[in-house]
Enzyme design. Structure first.
Site, PDB file in Angstrom:
ATOM      1  CG  ASP A  47      -1.970  -1.161   1.080  1.00 13.14           C
ATOM      2  OD1 ASP A  47      -2.214  -1.624  -0.052  1.00 13.14           O
ATOM      3  OD2 ASP A  47      -2.503  -1.589   2.115  1.00 13.14           O
TER       4      ASP A  47
ATOM      5  CG  HIS B 229      -5.481  -1.102  -2.430  1.00 15.29           C
ATOM      6  ND1 HIS B 229      -6.790  -1.479  -2.473  1.00 15.29           N
ATOM      7  CD2 HIS B 229      -5.006  -1.546  -1.246  1.00 15.29           C
ATOM      8  CE1 HIS B 229      -7.109  -2.128  -1.358  1.00 15.29           C
ATOM      9  NE2 HIS B 229      -6.029  -2.188  -0.592  1.00 15.29           N
TER      10      HIS B 229
ATOM     11  CE  LYS C  76     -11.334  -4.843   0.671  1.00 17.72           C
ATOM     12  NZ  LYS C  76      -9.986  -4.250   0.481  1.00 17.72           N
TER      13      LYS C  76
ATOM     14  CG  ASP D 130     -21.850  -1.398  -9.843  1.00 19.87           C
ATOM     15  OD1 ASP D 130     -23.050  -1.687 -10.043  1.00 19.87           O
ATOM     16  OD2 ASP D 130     -21.445  -0.220  -9.779  1.00 19.87           O
TER      17      ASP D 130
ATOM     18  CE1 TYR E 144      -2.750  -4.618  10.971  1.00 23.86           C
ATOM     19  CE2 TYR E 144      -2.876  -2.850  12.593  1.00 23.86           C
ATOM     20  CZ  TYR E 144      -2.699  -3.269  11.292  1.00 23.86           C
ATOM     21  OH  TYR E 144      -2.469  -2.350  10.307  1.00 23.86           O
TER      22      TYR E 144
ATOM     23  N   GLY F 202       0.306  -5.757   5.537  1.00 23.57           N
ATOM     24  CA  GLY F 202       0.618  -4.492   4.876  1.00 23.57           C
ATOM     25  C   GLY F 202       1.696  -3.738   5.620  1.00 23.57           C
TER      26      GLY F 202
END
Ligand code: BMP
Length: 257
Positions: free
Chosen positions: A38, A62, A93, A96, A209, A227
């Site tokens: 990330d 991402h 993610k 739709d 976590y 991450g």
């Protein structure tokens, strides 16, 4: 039974091609660590991938948090994935209707299906979403069945429905993003985020976590997603190696139970 079956054996019974590939890779490379890269600049994601590549089975990205996303970035990322033998998961993610999902997966500026092996999706819209991914260059879906974040409205009924969707679309779904042991099918992989050596900690923004040994040993997790525990460590390479060792040791212990 699923938890006591070694990855190499699961690779043989899995029917989804990306799941087979991943399970075989995990057994061979002896890693069940996915690092979430990330970072917001392409070169920083690539630098991290270069450092942690030898220790991971999957690099999760991402693409929409990058300030400088480009086709050149993805071609370099694919080169690293090939060189270090890991899969690429785009954590988009998707959530739709099938028609829009197809456009999001294959088009726009990201053209995810051109470079990702796995893409995350919410089960929320129902199976039409998966039909939208049919034919997306062999990219498999990973369905979000539970979330690590505090206050998520996802309940047991929703998680069971997400699992059922994964099971009935086995040719398109490689696994689940989850926090507990939901799947019984040995061909489905369970990916668990919210993992850190500082278990019990939070990040001030709702993330919760748990420790790697705990999620793999008792939570039925196959692949831990880490991450910031790696990306923000002073030495990401050795942090990745530590997480890999902890998670793989817990997996080996679990086989004996
Ligand atoms: P970190 O280890 O820095 O908290 O990052 C966790 C990663 O896992 C993030 O990339 C986030 O998008 C993802 N994630 C999560 O934290 N919880 C979920 O339930 C699902 C996720 O995809």
């Amino acid at each position: 039974a699923r938890c006591r079956m070694p990855f190499e054996q699961r690779a043989e019974v899995a029917t989804q091609p990306q799941a087979r590939r991943l399970l075989a890779l995990m057994a061979e490379k002896e890693t069940n660590l996915c690092v979430a890269a990330d970072r917001t600049l392409g070169r920083d994601v690539l630098a991290l991938a270069e450092q942690v590549g030898p220790h991971i089975c999957v690099l999760k990205v991402h693409c929409d948090i990058l300030d400088d996303f480009s086709p050149d970035f993805v071609s370099r990322l694919r080169d690293l994935a090939k060189r270090h033998n890991f899969l690429i998961m785009e954590d988009r993610k998707l959530a739709d209707i099938g028609h829009v999902t197809r456009l999001q997966a294959t088009g726009g500026q990201f053209r995810i299906a051109d470079w990702a092996d796995l893409v995350t999706a919410h089960a929320l819209p129902g199976p039409g979403l998966l039909s939208g991914l049919e034919g997306a260059h062999g990219m498999a879906a990973v369905l979000v069945a539970e979330m690590s974040s505090e206050g998520s409205p996802i309940n047991e009924e929703y998680s069971a429905a997400a699992l059922a969707m994964a099971e009935t679309h086995g040719h398109l779904v490689a696994g689940l993003v989850c926090q507990s042991d939901l799947a019984t099918d040995p061909g489905l992989l369970q990916f668990t985020p919210g993992v850190s050596f500082s278990g019990g900690a939070s990040d001030g923004l709702g993330q919760r976590y748990r420790e790697p040994g705990h999620v793999v040993g008792r939570g039925g997790c196959d692949v831990i997603i880490v991450g910031r525990g790696v990306a923000e460590a002073s030495d990401p390479r050795s942090a990745a190696e530590s997480y890999r060792q902890a998670a793989f040791r817990a997996y080996r212990e679990r086989l004996k139970t």
